[in-house]
Design a protein around this motif. Structure first.
Motif, short mmCIF file in Angstrom:
data_model
loop_
_atom_site.label_atom_id
_atom_site.label_comp_id
_atom_site.label_asym_id
_atom_site.label_seq_id
_atom_site.Cartn_x
_atom_site.Cartn_y
_atom_site.Cartn_z
N UNK A 134 -73.69 -9.50 -0.93
CA UNK A 134 -72.44 -8.95 -1.43
C UNK A 134 -72.41 -8.96 -2.95
N UNK A 135 -72.18 -7.81 -3.54
CA UNK A 135 -72.09 -7.69 -5.00
C UNK A 135 -70.72 -8.19 -5.45
N UNK A 136 -70.72 -9.13 -6.38
CA UNK A 136 -69.48 -9.72 -6.86
C UNK A 136 -69.08 -9.09 -8.19
N UNK A 137 -67.87 -8.56 -8.23
CA UNK A 137 -67.34 -7.93 -9.44
C UNK A 137 -67.02 -8.99 -10.50
N UNK A 138 -67.45 -8.74 -11.73
CA UNK A 138 -67.09 -9.59 -12.85
C UNK A 138 -66.00 -8.90 -13.67
N UNK A 139 -64.96 -9.63 -13.99
CA UNK A 139 -63.82 -9.05 -14.69
C UNK A 139 -63.91 -9.30 -16.20
N UNK A 140 -63.11 -8.56 -16.95
CA UNK A 140 -63.06 -8.67 -18.39
C UNK A 140 -62.59 -10.06 -18.82
N UNK A 141 -63.23 -10.63 -19.84
CA UNK A 141 -62.88 -11.97 -20.31
C UNK A 141 -61.44 -12.06 -20.78
N UNK A 142 -60.84 -10.92 -21.17
CA UNK A 142 -59.46 -10.93 -21.65
C UNK A 142 -58.48 -11.39 -20.58
N UNK A 143 -58.86 -11.25 -19.31
CA UNK A 143 -57.97 -11.71 -18.24
C UNK A 143 -57.89 -13.24 -18.20
N UNK A 144 -58.84 -13.91 -18.84
CA UNK A 144 -58.82 -15.37 -18.94
C UNK A 144 -58.25 -15.80 -20.28
N UNK A 145 -58.63 -15.12 -21.33
CA UNK A 145 -58.21 -15.52 -22.67
C UNK A 145 -56.78 -15.12 -23.00
N UNK A 146 -56.23 -14.20 -22.19
CA UNK A 146 -54.85 -13.73 -22.41
C UNK A 146 -54.06 -13.78 -21.11
N UNK A 147 -52.77 -13.99 -21.21
CA UNK A 147 -51.85 -13.85 -20.08
C UNK A 147 -50.74 -12.89 -20.53
N UNK A 148 -50.65 -11.75 -19.81
CA UNK A 148 -49.66 -10.73 -20.17
C UNK A 148 -49.76 -10.36 -21.66
N UNK A 149 -51.00 -10.17 -22.11
CA UNK A 149 -51.30 -9.77 -23.49
C UNK A 149 -50.98 -10.85 -24.52
N UNK A 150 -50.67 -12.05 -24.07
CA UNK A 150 -50.45 -13.16 -25.00
C UNK A 150 -51.72 -14.01 -25.02
N UNK A 151 -52.31 -14.17 -26.17
CA UNK A 151 -53.56 -14.92 -26.29
C UNK A 151 -53.31 -16.40 -26.11
N UNK A 152 -54.14 -17.04 -25.27
CA UNK A 152 -53.96 -18.47 -25.01
C UNK A 152 -55.17 -19.30 -25.40
N UNK A 153 -56.28 -18.63 -25.74
CA UNK A 153 -57.45 -19.35 -26.22
C UNK A 153 -58.25 -18.42 -27.12
N UNK A 154 -59.30 -18.92 -27.73
CA UNK A 154 -60.02 -18.12 -28.72
C UNK A 154 -60.90 -17.05 -28.07
N UNK A 155 -60.91 -15.88 -28.68
CA UNK A 155 -61.68 -14.76 -28.15
C UNK A 155 -63.18 -15.00 -28.19
N UNK A 156 -63.65 -15.85 -29.10
CA UNK A 156 -65.09 -16.06 -29.21
C UNK A 156 -65.64 -17.07 -28.21
N UNK A 157 -64.77 -17.66 -27.38
CA UNK A 157 -65.23 -18.59 -26.35
C UNK A 157 -65.89 -17.80 -25.22
N UNK A 195 -66.72 -16.77 -21.47
CA UNK A 195 -65.89 -16.74 -20.25
C UNK A 195 -66.73 -16.21 -19.09
N UNK A 196 -66.61 -16.86 -17.94
CA UNK A 196 -67.22 -16.36 -16.70
C UNK A 196 -66.08 -16.11 -15.73
N UNK A 197 -65.90 -14.84 -15.32
CA UNK A 197 -64.73 -14.49 -14.52
C UNK A 197 -65.09 -13.60 -13.33
N UNK A 198 -65.70 -14.16 -12.28
CA UNK A 198 -65.92 -13.38 -11.06
C UNK A 198 -64.60 -13.14 -10.36
N UNK A 199 -64.41 -11.93 -9.85
CA UNK A 199 -63.16 -11.60 -9.16
C UNK A 199 -63.12 -12.19 -7.75
N UNK A 200 -64.30 -12.44 -7.18
CA UNK A 200 -64.39 -12.89 -5.79
C UNK A 200 -65.41 -14.01 -5.65
#
Length: 331
Positions: free
Chosen positions: A274-297, A299-304
């Motif tokens: 099964x191929x696992x989709x990887x999502x954009x790091x911004x979904x981790x570094x931001x919540x509702x377009x509000x930045x909560x951590x540094x962009x240069x960190x 990020x590993x964000x598999x959707x499934x």
């Protein structure tokens, strides 16, 4: 509650990224807009994605029914979400109709008819899943669920969440614990929204709270949906599902999966394929377009993630209540 439908030449869908604070419906007959809606998770849930893709094919051919245009639209939609097998199942169903009738004067009506059939089929499957899922209840239960598997994820009343709804109607569901489902909060935004609409008692928890609740004997069973099921029963679902299956096994709690047979990938023998989709790091570094951590960190964000079949108590489809060992070749 219907969150996706086709009316007056437009696909009409509820923008799920705005929930629960805003109920905003979008109407479009542009296949590219539908593709973007799937990518942005404005339309989400494996069955709903399949329905949307079917209509996207049909509307995309309104002005140009050539094979080159069909293949271009098909390729674009196939790029949107790689893990949800219902997407590819629906595209394949539309492809069969197109190539069997591409020179016919009634090609477009036939394509819209097939898209309508896929939508109606999903509605029926949702109800049958809920009926078959009744077997999981033997007493008044506290249920834990993850992500969203209700009306927002399908054309009908949902899969796993519809089992919960029916269980509540029949007096078997006492309370629902809802994982918030990081990073996009499908639990705290969408499942909570649906449970509230139906008057079902619920409590939102962080994803990391589940083990503590189980240890306190506050959970009787876990039920989730699926985006892709391999022939051996290995199941891909929203990231965090595998955690729950491991925890359920440790605490000796039943762990159920509910999904239509269109979520079974007959070309996939086991979860390793099964191929696992990887999502954009911004979904981790931001919540509702509000930045909560540094962009240069990093990020590993598999959707499934993939839950091995040996951790699944039963898989509930519209056809049956499947017990292990799982073998879906002939389903």
């Amino acid at each position: 509650m219907r969150t996706i439908e086709f009316d007056n030449g437009n696909l009409i869908f509820l923008d799920q990224t705005k929930l629960p604070l805003e109920e905003n419906y979008i109407a479009t007959n542009d296949y590219e807009r539908i593709a973007l809606a799937i990518e942005r998770l404005e339309i989400r849930g494996a069955p709903a994605i399949g329905v949307a893709a079917a209509y996207a094919i049909a509307v995309g051919l309104l002005s140009d029914q050539t094979e080159s245009n069909f293949e271009k639209i098909n390729r674009r939609l196939a790029m949107t979400r790689p893990t949800a097998v219902n997407l590819f199942w629906a595209l394949d169903e539309m492809k069969k109709v197109y190539y069997a009738n591409k020179n016919s004067k009634i090609l477009l009506p036939l394509l819209f008819e097939k898209a309508n059939e896929i939508l109606q089929d999903d509605i029926k499957k949702c109800e049958a899943i809920a009926v078959n899922g009744n077997k999981i209840f033997y007493k008044k239960s506290n249920v834990l669920t993850h992500c969203n598997t209700g009306s927002l994820a399908t054309a009908g009343n949902g899969t796993a969440l519809n089992v919960i709804k029916k269980g509540f109607e029949n007096g078997f569901v006492q309370h629902v614990f809802v994982d918030e489902t990081r990073p996009l909060m499908q639990g705290s935004r969408l499942t909570a929204f649906e449970l509230d609409k139906h008057g079902i008692p619920f409590t939102i928890i962080t994803d990391s709270t589940a083990a503590f609740l189980m240890k306190q004997d506050k959970i009787d069973l876990v039920i989730v949906g699926a985006d892709r099921i391999a022939l051996n029963g290995d199941t891909a679902n929203k990231i965090g599902t595998y955690n729950l299956a491991v925890l359920s096994n440790y605490h000796k709690l039943p762990f159920y999966v509910a999904a239509p047979t269109s979520s079974i990938d007959k070309n996939c023998s086991n979860g390793d394929e099964i191929k696992i989709e990887l999502r954009d790091k911004a979904e981790i570094t931001h919540i509702k377009n509000v930045q909560i951590t540094k962009d240069n960190y990093n990020v590993y964000s598999p959707a499934f993630d993939v839950t091995p079949n040996n951790l699944i108590t039963a898989i509930i489809t519209e056809k049956d209540f499947h017990l292990p060992p799982y073998y879906f070749k002939n389903v």
